[in-house]
Design an enzyme around this catalytic site. Structure first.
Site, PDB file in Angstrom:
ATOM      1  N   SER A   1      -0.853   0.855  -4.179  1.00 41.34           N
ATOM      2  CA  SER A   1       0.506   0.903  -4.730  1.00 41.34           C
ATOM      3  C   SER A   1       0.553   0.388  -6.157  1.00 41.34           C
ATOM      4  O   SER A   1      -0.286  -0.387  -6.596  1.00 41.34           O
ATOM      5  CB  SER A   1       1.400   0.053  -3.835  1.00 41.34           C
ATOM      6  OG  SER A   1       2.136  -0.857  -4.591  1.00 41.34           O
ATOM      7  N   LYS A   2       1.553   0.852  -6.868  1.00 40.86           N
ATOM      8  CA  LYS A   2       1.709   0.402  -8.252  1.00 40.86           C
ATOM      9  C   LYS A   2       2.806  -0.655  -8.328  1.00 40.86           C
ATOM     10  O   LYS A   2       3.093  -1.187  -9.388  1.00 40.86           O
ATOM     11  CB  LYS A   2       2.082   1.586  -9.136  1.00 40.86           C
ATOM     12  CG  LYS A   2       0.916   2.488  -9.470  1.00 40.86           C
ATOM     13  CD  LYS A   2       1.136   3.087 -10.842  1.00 40.86           C
ATOM     14  CE  LYS A   2      -0.031   3.768 -11.489  1.00 40.86           C
ATOM     15  NZ  LYS A   2      -1.218   4.032 -10.786  1.00 40.86           N
ATOM     16  N   ARG A   3       3.464  -0.922  -7.190  1.00 36.86           N
ATOM     17  CA  ARG A   3       4.564  -1.883  -7.226  1.00 36.86           C
ATOM     18  C   ARG A   3       4.053  -3.257  -7.624  1.00 36.86           C
ATOM     19  O   ARG A   3       3.100  -3.769  -7.040  1.00 36.86           O
ATOM     20  CB  ARG A   3       5.217  -1.971  -5.834  1.00 36.86           C
ATOM     21  CG  ARG A   3       6.184  -0.860  -5.534  1.00 36.86           C
ATOM     22  CD  ARG A   3       7.363  -1.389  -4.747  1.00 36.86           C
ATOM     23  NE  ARG A   3       6.977  -2.387  -3.767  1.00 36.86           N
ATOM     24  CZ  ARG A   3       6.672  -2.103  -2.503  1.00 36.86           C
ATOM     25  NH1 ARG A   3       6.724  -0.874  -2.072  1.00 36.86           N
ATOM     26  NH2 ARG A   3       6.353  -3.067  -1.666  1.00 36.86           N
ATOM     27  N   GLN A   4       4.713  -3.822  -8.622  1.00 37.10           N
ATOM     28  CA  GLN A   4       4.239  -5.083  -9.176  1.00 37.10           C
ATOM     29  C   GLN A   4       3.967  -6.138  -8.105  1.00 37.10           C
ATOM     30  O   GLN A   4       2.933  -6.788  -8.105  1.00 37.10           O
ATOM     31  CB  GLN A   4       5.258  -5.606 -10.187  1.00 37.10           C
ATOM     32  CG  GLN A   4       5.080  -7.101 -10.453  1.00 37.10           C
ATOM     33  CD  GLN A   4       5.498  -7.532 -11.824  1.00 37.10           C
ATOM     34  OE1 GLN A   4       6.072  -6.770 -12.571  1.00 37.10           O
ATOM     35  NE2 GLN A   4       5.190  -8.763 -12.160  1.00 37.10           N
TER      36      GLN A   4
END
Ligand code: GLU
Length: 472
Positions: A243-246
């Site tokens: 995932s790219k979610r911080q």
């Protein structure tokens, strides 16, 4: 004499440090150090629209925090080197290896649309490749494109993936200098890798499609291309791309949750590499000694949070008590728990072997700071009765009341209470279960003697009294 090994970490200051970037930095660092080479740092900030204020400072801070020290105090910053890129681009134009392109945004958008409709990859059509001189007006908005060959193949030997082959006719003529005079990533990266004498480019797999362009650019500029190694993608447990979610991938967020730097680094080391032995815990020195770029896997690396938790737990166990207590203190403070370090140390000691993250400490030890509330049934051991539990706790209360303060420590408490149990012929569980529940209010918790020591005499007696009241 063999050539000096030089690697570089080249982050773009666009936000937080991703765990994948930490791995890239680390592998570059380890490879350089393992080969007595240099690890250099470069800030790739040529895309000014994506630049985030403060990101560069926080990147540097993170690298320092993880002890990934770079050589040469001077960091290369691309936005300070525009003249060098412009000179390189102009040289290529003069030698007809690159050309000025005046195509408007509308024309390029339209081109893309038409190609998409035909099911073709979105590529530039070479419209400006051979413009007659009279049509070249450099006062007009234009970019510079690098001329790629239309036939043949570009091959290279990736140190991880072995032979990699690209068909040139599928490669676009990339823009190397934008209309505002800033270079694109491709040109800046090649010019700087040459300038910094980088011998090995180690980077994520997502940059693999750029590599043939870089190799051809190196050749066109009469540079010797470095070696390349592309690191495997990071995958979620279900093998989807990480995932790219911080919150899921930012290094700072892992640290905020109570993962230790050493554990995170150790975990990241094992994302795509292992020493081929059973060893899983590595100090930075051991990492440098055992790291071998050739043993990095080609296939995606699973980001296994359970493994990270396990590793973190192991590092927590190795900490000295005062050190661990200091690390835990901010987590207590954030939960509104303020006690002196000495008291905190006793609490931390009861949890050190159990917690996986520093943040677990609060949940696991809340009962130390608050009189617990619980169902009185919990006080009753297996086949015991309310009467047994009440009587045993009364015996215990009287006994502990008379125990001198200087014996109020885990060991003396254990010896004394076990002796009492024997003398009174009480079952071990019939005494220790209600005692532990009276002190903690929990089904699972650290043992009764350590808890009693950490709580202190007065608080322990108050809790036992409360349990007796609850039962009656
Ligand atoms: N600036 C690129 C990044 O942010 C670096 C790519 C490379 O290492 O060439 O990942």
């Amino acid at each position: 004499m063999s050539k000096k090994i030089v690697t570089r970490f080249a982050p773009s200051p666009t936000g937080f440090l991703h765990v994948g970037s930490l791995r890239t930095a680390m592998y570059n660092f380890l490879f350089a150090k393992a080969n007595k080479g240099d690890f250099l740092l470069r800030i790739e900030d040529t895309d000014q629209t994506r630049k985030v204020k403060g990101a560069q400072e926080s990147l540097l801070k993170s690298l320092e925090q993880f002890n990934l020290d770079w050589d040469n105090k001077k960091i290369m910053v691309q936005s300070e080197r525009l003249k060098d890129y412009q000179a390189a681009a102009e040289k290529l134009v003069k030698e007809k290896k690159a050309y000025n392109c005046f195509c408007s945004k509308e024309r390029l958008d339209n081109l893309r649309k038409v190609r998409q409709q035909k099911g073709l990859p979105p590529m530039y059509d070479g419209h400006c490749t051979n413009l007659p001189d009279k049509e070249i007006d450099l006062t007009k908005d234009h970019v510079i494109r690098f001329k790629m060959p239309n036939s043949g193949q570009t091959k290279f030997n990736d140190l991880i993936r072995n032979k990699v082959i690209f068909d040139n006719k599928l490669l676009d003529d990339p823009v190397i200098l934008k209309s505002d005079g800033f270079p694109t990533y491709h040109l800046a990266s090649v010019v700087d890798d040459h300038e910094m004498k980088v011998s090995h480019v180690i980077r994520g797999e997502e940059w693999l499609p750029s590599t043939p362009k870089h190799i051809l650019l190196h050749e066109a500029l009469d540079f010797k291309a470095p070696e390349f190694a592309h690191l495997p993608l990071l995958l979620n447990a279900d093998r989807s791309k990480l995932s790219k979610r911080q919150g899921d991938v930012a290094v700072e967020d892992f640290l905020k949750q109570g993962y230790l730097e050493e554990a995170l680094l150790n975990f990241v080391l094992l994302l795509g590499w292992n020493p081929g032995t059973d060893q899983e815990i590595f100090s930075l020195e051991e990492m440098i000694k055992s790291f071998d770029l050739k043993k990095v896997h080609k296939g995606g690396a699973l980001f296994n949070t359970q493994k990270l938790d396990w590793l973190n737990g192991e590092y927590i166990k190795q900490k000295s008590l005062p050190e661990l207590t200091k690390l835990c203190q901010p987590f207590f403070a954030a939960a509104g728990i303020k006690t002196d370090l000495k008291q905190l140390e006793k609490v931390v000691a009861t949890e050190q072997q159990r917690i996986k993250k520093l943040s677990d400490i609060v949940e696991g030890s809340e009962f130390f700071f608050k009189m617990p509330s619980y169902d009185s049934k919990l006080l009753i051991w297996k086949k015991g009765t309310v009467k047994d539990a009440t009587e045993n706790l009364k015996v215990l209360l009287e006994f502990l009341d008379n125990l001198p303060e200087n014996q109020w420590n885990q060991q003396d408490l254990e010896t004394a209470i076990k002796k009492l149990i024997e003398e009174k012929k009480i079952g071990v569980g019939d005494m220790l279960w209600p005692m532990r529940v009276a002190l903690t209010g929990r089904k699972n918790s650290p043992g009764p003697f350590e808890v009693a020591e950490a709580l202190g005499k007065e608080e322990s007696l108050a809790r036992i009294k409360k349990a007796i009241d609850l039962l009656s």
